[in-house]
Design a protein around this motif. Sequence first.
Motif, PDB file in Angstrom:
ATOM      1  N   LEU A 123      47.514  24.340  64.709  1.00  0.00           N
ATOM      2  CA  LEU A 123      47.963  25.307  63.717  1.00  0.00           C
ATOM      3  C   LEU A 123      46.991  25.400  62.542  1.00  0.00           C
ATOM      4  O   LEU A 123      46.399  24.405  62.134  1.00  0.00           O
ATOM      5  N   ARG A 124      46.871  26.593  61.997  1.00  0.00           N
ATOM      6  CA  ARG A 124      46.136  26.771  60.759  1.00  0.00           C
ATOM      7  C   ARG A 124      46.979  26.249  59.593  1.00  0.00           C
ATOM      8  O   ARG A 124      48.201  26.087  59.727  1.00  0.00           O
ATOM      9  N   PRO A 125      46.376  25.955  58.462  1.00  0.00           N
ATOM     10  CA  PRO A 125      47.173  25.526  57.307  1.00  0.00           C
ATOM     11  C   PRO A 125      48.305  26.510  57.017  1.00  0.00           C
ATOM     12  O   PRO A 125      48.100  27.726  57.034  1.00  0.00           O
ATOM     13  N   ASP A 126      49.497  25.979  56.804  1.00  0.00           N
ATOM     14  CA  ASP A 126      50.710  26.754  56.567  1.00  0.00           C
ATOM     15  C   ASP A 126      51.159  27.518  57.817  1.00  0.00           C
ATOM     16  O   ASP A 126      51.935  28.473  57.736  1.00  0.00           O
ATOM     17  N   GLY A 127      50.691  27.089  58.994  1.00  0.00           N
ATOM     18  CA  GLY A 127      51.172  27.652  60.243  1.00  0.00           C
ATOM     19  C   GLY A 127      52.521  27.058  60.618  1.00  0.00           C
ATOM     20  O   GLY A 127      52.869  25.949  60.208  1.00  0.00           O
ATOM     21  N   LEU A 128      53.280  27.767  61.425  1.00  0.00           N
ATOM     22  CA  LEU A 128      54.664  27.401  61.736  1.00  0.00           C
ATOM     23  C   LEU A 128      54.814  26.945  63.188  1.00  0.00           C
ATOM     24  O   LEU A 128      54.258  27.563  64.108  1.00  0.00           O
ATOM     25  N   PHE A 129      55.580  25.880  63.374  1.00  0.00           N
ATOM     26  CA  PHE A 129      55.976  25.422  64.709  1.00  0.00           C
ATOM     27  C   PHE A 129      57.480  25.544  64.850  1.00  0.00           C
ATOM     28  O   PHE A 129      58.243  25.077  64.002  1.00  0.00           O
ATOM     29  N   LEU A 130      57.933  26.170  65.943  1.00  0.00           N
ATOM     30  CA  LEU A 130      59.341  26.266  66.296  1.00  0.00           C
ATOM     31  C   LEU A 130      59.515  25.767  67.730  1.00  0.00           C
ATOM     32  O   LEU A 130      58.839  26.255  68.638  1.00  0.00           O
ATOM     33  N   PRO A 152      47.972  23.145  50.810  1.00  0.00           N
ATOM     34  CA  PRO A 152      48.084  22.767  49.388  1.00  0.00           C
ATOM     35  C   PRO A 152      49.070  23.610  48.595  1.00  0.00           C
ATOM     36  O   PRO A 152      49.649  23.139  47.620  1.00  0.00           O
ATOM     37  N   ASP A 153      49.292  24.866  49.012  1.00  0.00           N
ATOM     38  CA  ASP A 153      50.149  25.738  48.221  1.00  0.00           C
ATOM     39  C   ASP A 153      51.602  25.763  48.689  1.00  0.00           C
ATOM     40  O   ASP A 153      52.385  26.601  48.263  1.00  0.00           O
TER      41      ASP A 153
END
Length: 291
Positions: free
Chosen positions: A137-144, A268-269
């Motif tokens: 995943l890229r930063p702030d990517g989501l896994f469901l 980070p955000d």
Amino acid sequence: MHKPAMTDPSAAPEIFDRRLRRIRRDRAAPGFADHDFLLRHMTDEIVARLGAVKRDFTCALDLGCHDGALVRQLRAMGIACVGADAGYRFAHAGGSVQCDEDRLPFADGSFDLVVSVGVLDTVNDLPGALSLIRRALRPDGLFLGAFVGAGSLPRLRAAMMAGDGDRVSPRIHPQIDVRSGGDLLQRAGFALPVADGERLDVRYGALPILAADLRGAGAGNMLSGARRPLSRDQLARAMNAFQDETAPDGKVSERIEIVYLTGWAPSPDQPKPARRGSATASLAAALKPRP
């Protein structure tokens, strides 16, 4: 003198037979649509949860894509999607990648969304698979994710034990509960991890019908070393045990516990959870009835 080969003490045990798992999935592929009701239910829930997320996704991975139905749904939503499956027939039919979930071939940061329905409960190295998902995943990517969890199929378990008698053979897979699922997300490095569950009751007229559904979904016994089939006498005992608590309509209610996982690749955000002990009001006060 040659030194003896050293084994890696941190390597996960091979609970599931990888070759047998691929065979089970390949055999299920041609008639999968006749036995996919549970997968459809979990898929619908994952899509609903995705729809509640207020952000856009551009590139997704469906890990354990089966017949590619979820891949097609995501593409219809405007999300470029790659499928991957351990079975050759499932992967080939959908133009997807064939790979095990704990041996992903994708580079770090390849996707901003990873979904997985109905397969993570039969992965040998689930902590490793979740870590690979997080890295993909890229930063702030989501896994469901969604899979069948602990407490499922109690009547089948009891029937198999009754059939085996004193000669117990491994037939029912180990299962993961909601709490363990949340712990695994944290261990894999996901931010804002959430694990929750859902219970379904499915009614069957006889044990062979349930067994046919499991085989048709590619979910038959794939434990390492599980090679001894039930004898005629053992099967008769198992079938009788399964029917012990038949309802007036002649059917048996079997329970399915579904575990849902949600996690974000760290960024980070992202909002940070409140520090333990930092609350300024007590829960008891918040719950106290108002005059």
